[in-house]
Write an enzyme that holds these catalytic residues in place. Structure first.
Site, PDB file in Angstrom:
ATOM      1  N   GLU A 168       0.206  -1.441  -0.244  1.00  0.00           N
ATOM      2  CA  GLU A 168       0.346   0.286   0.145  1.00  0.00           C
ATOM      3  C   GLU A 168       0.663   1.353  -0.334  1.00  0.00           C
ATOM      4  OE1 GLU A 168      -1.667  -2.557   3.319  1.00  0.00           O
ATOM      5  OE2 GLU A 168      -0.200  -2.275   2.059  1.00  0.00           O
ATOM      6  N   CYS A 174       0.200   0.622   8.083  1.00  0.00           N
ATOM      7  CA  CYS A 174      -0.909   0.708   6.856  1.00  0.00           C
ATOM      8  C   CYS A 174      -1.959   2.019   6.622  1.00  0.00           C
ATOM      9  CB  CYS A 174      -0.604  -0.260   5.883  1.00  0.00           C
ATOM     10  SG  CYS A 174       1.304  -0.967   5.025  1.00  0.00           S
ATOM     11  N   ALA A 200      10.730 -37.678  -5.906  1.00  0.00           N
ATOM     12  CA  ALA A 200      10.607 -38.275  -6.767  1.00  0.00           C
ATOM     13  C   ALA A 200      11.094 -39.614  -6.805  1.00  0.00           C
ATOM     14  CB  ALA A 200      11.614 -37.678  -7.168  1.00  0.00           C
ATOM     15  N   SER A 240      20.455 -44.083  -6.653  1.00  0.00           N
ATOM     16  CA  SER A 240      19.232 -43.083  -7.888  1.00  0.00           C
ATOM     17  C   SER A 240      19.606 -41.982  -7.983  1.00  0.00           C
ATOM     18  CB  SER A 240      18.285 -41.983  -5.894  1.00  0.00           C
ATOM     19  OG  SER A 240      19.598 -41.581  -5.659  1.00  0.00           O
ATOM     20  N   LEU A 278      21.552 -29.098  -0.499  1.00  0.00           N
ATOM     21  CA  LEU A 278      20.271 -28.527   0.179  1.00  0.00           C
ATOM     22  C   LEU A 278      20.568 -26.591  -0.622  1.00  0.00           C
ATOM     23  CD1 LEU A 278      20.139 -30.435   3.362  1.00  0.00           C
ATOM     24  CD2 LEU A 278      19.601 -30.489   1.173  1.00  0.00           C
ATOM     25  N   GLU A 331      13.158 -32.968   1.737  1.00  0.00           N
ATOM     26  CA  GLU A 331      13.330 -33.513   0.673  1.00  0.00           C
ATOM     27  C   GLU A 331      13.585 -34.334   0.886  1.00  0.00           C
ATOM     28  OE1 GLU A 331      15.320 -32.308  -2.690  1.00  0.00           O
ATOM     29  OE2 GLU A 331      13.834 -30.105  -3.030  1.00  0.00           O
TER      30      GLU A 331
END
Length: 359
Positions: free
Chosen positions: A53, A85, A155, A169, A205, A291
């Site tokens: 704003e 605001c 995955a 993997s 990571l 993950e």
């Protein structure tokens, strides 16, 4: 009103430009309209900076008087890093404020809307509200429950495997979907993995566009001092969650290197995730991407901590009952006990499919 929807959608688009940069604040966009024409726009660009704003009002200047403001979230009514605001809106002489939703923060939560109405300003709430809530789901959960919004990502193959029985993997999914998944990390405050994943894969990571917090569950503090996730990390960027089984000498050594170590209660021989997530929320971490690995995701699901699943599925099958599954530890004996999810999106990413599921 059709015009209200048009301008609010523009404000929502602007709000999205702050994705990944404003947490633990919400993404907010603002459009100021006068005589059927947009005269100013703004969005919250970074935590601690001007809110949407104020950005728009600075751009509008004296032209703001008598105009209509479209904003994706109720203007704040409290002091934080910046002044309220709502006071800036009142001072500018805005005649009407259209909000997508009220602010779930108890420090505002309808107070600004009431203050504007008391000042004779026309206030409309609820235009494109569902879209605004979906955009700021992490903020809404964080500010309402004092716990982070959690997404678990995996995955896997068509038969639900993330690695062969030997642990290989690389790579289950395509480079296109791996790059897409890495880019998604930018949306989060922190990425979390278990020590098993760190020892097996030595991941960095990292997020492509920000210094994301890196959290490792390591109850016995087995992480190697030369782990890749430490390289180039800023002080406090790496967070290791341990239990009383961790060596105090190793804890002190890591802390001297700028690593933050959180001593957590133990549950079933592992870090108590509920306790950890509450501690992380107190540090201002509003969203977490899990993950790996399979046991970590299973523990988080079992504890009821996961809000969304992102499942990347590659068009291949391993077909080995000893290959590693994507989730373990839920101890389901009957199909009726299985964890159910709501499928909200199916996307083609390169050769793979991405399923987005809500709890």
């Amino acid at each position: 009103m059709p015009d209200d929807i048009f301008y609010m959608r523009r404000a929502l688009m602007l709000a999205g430009k702050g994705r990944g940069a404003v947490s633990p604040n919400p993404m907010v966009g603002c459009v100021i309209v006068k005589a059927g024409r947009i005269i100013a726009e703004g969005w919250h660009k970074g935590y601690g900076g001007d809110h949407a704003e104020v950005e728009a009002l600075k751009q509008a200047g004296i032209k703001a008087k008598g105009s209509v403001m479209y904003v994706t979230l109720e203007p704040c009514s409290h002091w934080g890093h910046t002044p309220p605001c709502v006071d800036a809106v009142l001072a500018a002489g805005i005649k009407k404020v259209v909000m997508a939703m009220t602010d779930p923060n108890r420090l505002t939560n309808g107070k600004s809307a009431a203050k504007l109405r008391d000042a004779g300003i026309d206030v409309v709430v609820g235009v494109c509200e569902a879209d605004a809530r979906a955009m700021n789901a992490p903020f809404i959960k964080y500010i309402s429950t004092k716990t982070p919004f959690v997404v678990a990502k995996t995955a896997q193959t068509l038969d639900g495997r993330i690695a062969t029985r030997s642990g290989d993997s690389k790579w289950i999914t395509s480079e296109t979907s791996r790059a897409f998944a890495r880019g998604k990390r930018n949306d989060f405050d922190a990425i979390l993995a278990g020590i098993g994943t760190v020892l097996a894969d030595d991941p960095g990571l990292e997020a492509p566009a920000k210094a994301i917090k890196k959290i490792v569950l390591d109850s016995k503090l087995r992480i190697p001092v030369n782990a890749r996730l430490f390289k180039g990390a800023q002080p406090g960027q790496v967070i290791i969650a341990v239990t009383g089984k961790a060596s105090e000498a190793r804890i002190r050594r890591l802390e001297k290197q700028g690593v933050r170590v959180i001593l957590c209660p133990e549950k079933n021989g592992r870090v108590d995730l509920k306790a950890l997530f509450k501690a992380l929320a107190k540090m201002g971490i509003a969203s977490i991407l899990i993950e790996g690995g399979a046991a970590v995701i299973g523990s988080a699901l079992k504890a009821g901590l996961v809000d969304e699943l992102n499942v990347y599925i590659a068009p291949r099958i391993i077909g080995d009952d000893k290959a590693r599954p994507s989730v373990v530890g839920l101890d389901v004996m009957k199909v009726s006990q299985a964890k159910d999810f709501q499928l909200t999106a199916v996307d083609r990413i390169g050769l793979d499919i991405l399923l987005t599921l809500k709890v």
